[in-house]
Design a protein around this motif. Structure first.
Motif, short mmCIF file in Angstrom:
data_model
loop_
_atom_site.label_atom_id
_atom_site.label_comp_id
_atom_site.label_asym_id
_atom_site.label_seq_id
_atom_site.Cartn_x
_atom_site.Cartn_y
_atom_site.Cartn_z
N VAL A 95 -37.92 12.20 -81.91
CA VAL A 95 -39.44 11.93 -82.64
C VAL A 95 -39.80 10.59 -82.80
CG1 VAL A 95 -38.96 13.21 -85.25
CG2 VAL A 95 -38.20 11.08 -84.75
N ASP A 96 -41.04 10.52 -82.98
CA ASP A 96 -41.84 8.74 -82.38
C ASP A 96 -40.87 7.86 -82.96
OD1 ASP A 96 -43.57 10.38 -80.37
OD2 ASP A 96 -44.56 10.74 -82.50
N ILE A 97 -41.04 8.26 -84.08
CA ILE A 97 -40.35 7.43 -85.19
C ILE A 97 -38.86 7.10 -86.01
CG2 ILE A 97 -41.24 5.50 -87.15
CD1 ILE A 97 -44.09 6.02 -85.83
N ALA A 98 -38.59 6.59 -86.47
CA ALA A 98 -37.15 6.86 -87.36
C ALA A 98 -36.99 5.97 -88.04
CB ALA A 98 -35.85 7.13 -86.10
N SER A 99 -36.67 6.06 -89.12
CA SER A 99 -36.96 4.66 -90.23
C SER A 99 -35.85 4.75 -91.23
CB SER A 99 -38.89 4.79 -91.26
OG SER A 99 -38.88 6.38 -91.84
N ALA A 100 -35.78 4.35 -91.92
CA ALA A 100 -34.39 3.60 -93.47
C ALA A 100 -35.34 2.64 -94.00
CB ALA A 100 -33.98 3.47 -92.89
N SER A 101 -35.09 2.23 -95.09
CA SER A 101 -35.51 1.41 -96.01
C SER A 101 -34.40 0.92 -96.57
CB SER A 101 -37.20 1.26 -96.97
OG SER A 101 -37.80 1.76 -95.91
N LEU A 102 -34.37 -0.37 -96.75
CA LEU A 102 -33.49 -1.25 -97.62
C LEU A 102 -32.55 0.11 -97.37
CD1 LEU A 102 -35.61 -2.72 -100.09
CD2 LEU A 102 -34.27 -3.55 -98.33
N PHE A 103 -31.48 0.57 -96.44
CA PHE A 103 -30.28 1.36 -96.55
C PHE A 103 -29.04 1.41 -95.84
CE2 PHE A 103 -28.75 5.01 -93.65
CZ PHE A 103 -28.32 5.71 -94.84
N PHE A 104 -29.55 0.18 -95.63
CA PHE A 104 -28.18 -0.13 -94.60
C PHE A 104 -27.07 -1.23 -95.19
CE2 PHE A 104 -30.55 1.21 -91.23
CZ PHE A 104 -29.20 2.07 -90.64
N HIS A 105 -27.24 -1.98 -96.36
CA HIS A 105 -26.69 -2.89 -97.10
C HIS A 105 -25.61 -2.07 -98.07
CE1 HIS A 105 -30.13 -2.57 -99.35
NE2 HIS A 105 -29.46 -3.02 -100.38
N VAL A 106 -25.66 -1.02 -98.61
CA VAL A 106 -25.60 -0.51 -99.79
C VAL A 106 -24.70 0.72 -99.60
CG1 VAL A 106 -27.84 0.46 -100.52
CG2 VAL A 106 -27.33 2.19 -99.30
N LYS A 117 -26.90 3.39 -84.85
CA LYS A 117 -26.67 4.14 -83.38
C LYS A 117 -27.36 5.73 -83.53
CE LYS A 117 -22.37 1.24 -82.05
NZ LYS A 117 -20.78 1.73 -82.21
N LEU A 118 -26.60 6.54 -84.98
CA LEU A 118 -27.92 7.87 -84.71
C LEU A 118 -28.45 7.75 -84.84
CD1 LEU A 118 -26.49 10.34 -85.04
CD2 LEU A 118 -26.50 10.52 -87.30
N LEU A 119 -29.55 6.89 -85.65
CA LEU A 119 -30.73 6.40 -85.39
C LEU A 119 -31.02 6.40 -84.38
CD1 LEU A 119 -33.19 7.35 -87.95
CD2 LEU A 119 -33.04 3.99 -88.45
N ALA A 120 -30.92 5.21 -83.77
CA ALA A 120 -31.72 5.67 -82.36
C ALA A 120 -31.44 6.27 -81.33
CB ALA A 120 -30.06 3.89 -82.18
N GLN A 121 -30.64 7.42 -81.84
CA GLN A 121 -30.61 8.65 -80.87
C GLN A 121 -31.64 9.59 -81.09
OE1 GLN A 121 -27.27 10.37 -81.27
NE2 GLN A 121 -25.62 8.35 -79.96
N CYS A 122 -32.07 9.12 -82.38
CA CYS A 122 -33.21 10.92 -82.82
C CYS A 122 -34.94 9.93 -82.41
CB CYS A 122 -33.07 10.02 -84.57
SG CYS A 122 -31.53 11.52 -85.36
N GLY A 123 -35.58 9.19 -82.28
CA GLY A 123 -36.20 7.59 -82.49
C GLY A 123 -35.99 7.26 -81.03
N SER A 124 -37.87 7.28 -80.99
CA SER A 124 -38.15 6.56 -79.42
C SER A 124 -38.08 5.42 -80.42
CB SER A 124 -39.63 7.48 -79.40
OG SER A 124 -39.41 8.62 -78.20
N GLU A 125 -38.86 5.26 -81.16
CA GLU A 125 -38.51 3.92 -81.56
C GLU A 125 -38.11 3.24 -83.63
OE1 GLU A 125 -42.34 0.93 -83.06
OE2 GLU A 125 -42.25 2.04 -80.99
N ILE A 126 -37.20 2.99 -83.66
CA ILE A 126 -36.73 2.67 -84.80
C ILE A 126 -37.71 1.63 -85.37
CG2 ILE A 126 -34.79 3.02 -85.98
CD1 ILE A 126 -35.09 4.16 -83.50
#
Length: 195
Positions: A95-106, A117-126
């Protein structure tokens, strides 16, 4: 649908300025993956600009709400799944953009590293909206209370002790393109380069 209604009236409403900040940066005809999408509020807001969008969240009721709402809005090019974010459950294309909001601290720290790392493989920009270390005592108390009563406290403490989003980015070897402030000084918007 009580949970979806509650989320829509609380966190979705509170985060609306962030969603609008992101919306202004979404290019026309982009493709977007939103991990931890909840009610799908960001995908549905961006929907008219998107060629295609995918939302992933583990909460079945929130995904049901997202699907129903997208259908009511005529956003048939958006897909939502409650199957979790894993190598077996990704969009059919990068995808062009892979996003996550207030996700990693949980998440457990090691799981957060793996999922970024997986998110970075999915998108051109994170795009990541992440909690920042609180600077003022009011922010510290507010975040402490929020995390204590949300059930995320242990992982939140670890996330902050490890160094927050900056340390998570470093642990994954990703490159930060830009870091922006948001409407809430305890939330930063990180734009990272995908792999």
């Amino acid at each position: 649908m009580l949970k979806a209604t509650w989320k829509k009236r609380t966190s979705d409403r509170y985060l609306r300025p962030l969603r609008e900040q992101w919306l202004a940066a979404v290019p026309e005809q982009a493709t977007l993956l939103d991990v931890g999408c909840g009610t799908g509020d960001f995908l549905r807001l961006a929907g008219p600009k998107l060629e295609a969008g995918w939302g992933i969240d583990l909460d079945h009721k929130l995904i049901q709400y997202a699907r129903t709402s997208a259908k009511e809005q005529g956003l048939d090019h958006l897909q939502f799944t409650d199957q979790g974010f894993s190598p077996n459950n990704l969009p059919p294309q990068k995808v062009d953009i892979a996003s996550a909001s207030l996700f990693f601290h949980v998440l457990r720290w090691s799981k957060a590293v793996d999922l970024l790392k997986l998110l970075a493989q999915c998108g051109s920009e994170i795009w990541v909206a992440a909690l920042e270390p609180p600077q003022r005592w009011q922010e510290k108390v507010s975040l402490w209370l929020d995390q204590r009563f949300s059930g995320h406290f242990f992982h939140y403490q670890t996330y902050m002790a490890e160094g927050g989003m900056e340390a998570l980015i470093e642990a994954t070897g990703l490159h930060t393109l830009e870091k922006e402030t948001t409407f809430d000084r305890s939330i930063a918007w990180y734009q990272l380069e995908g792999k």
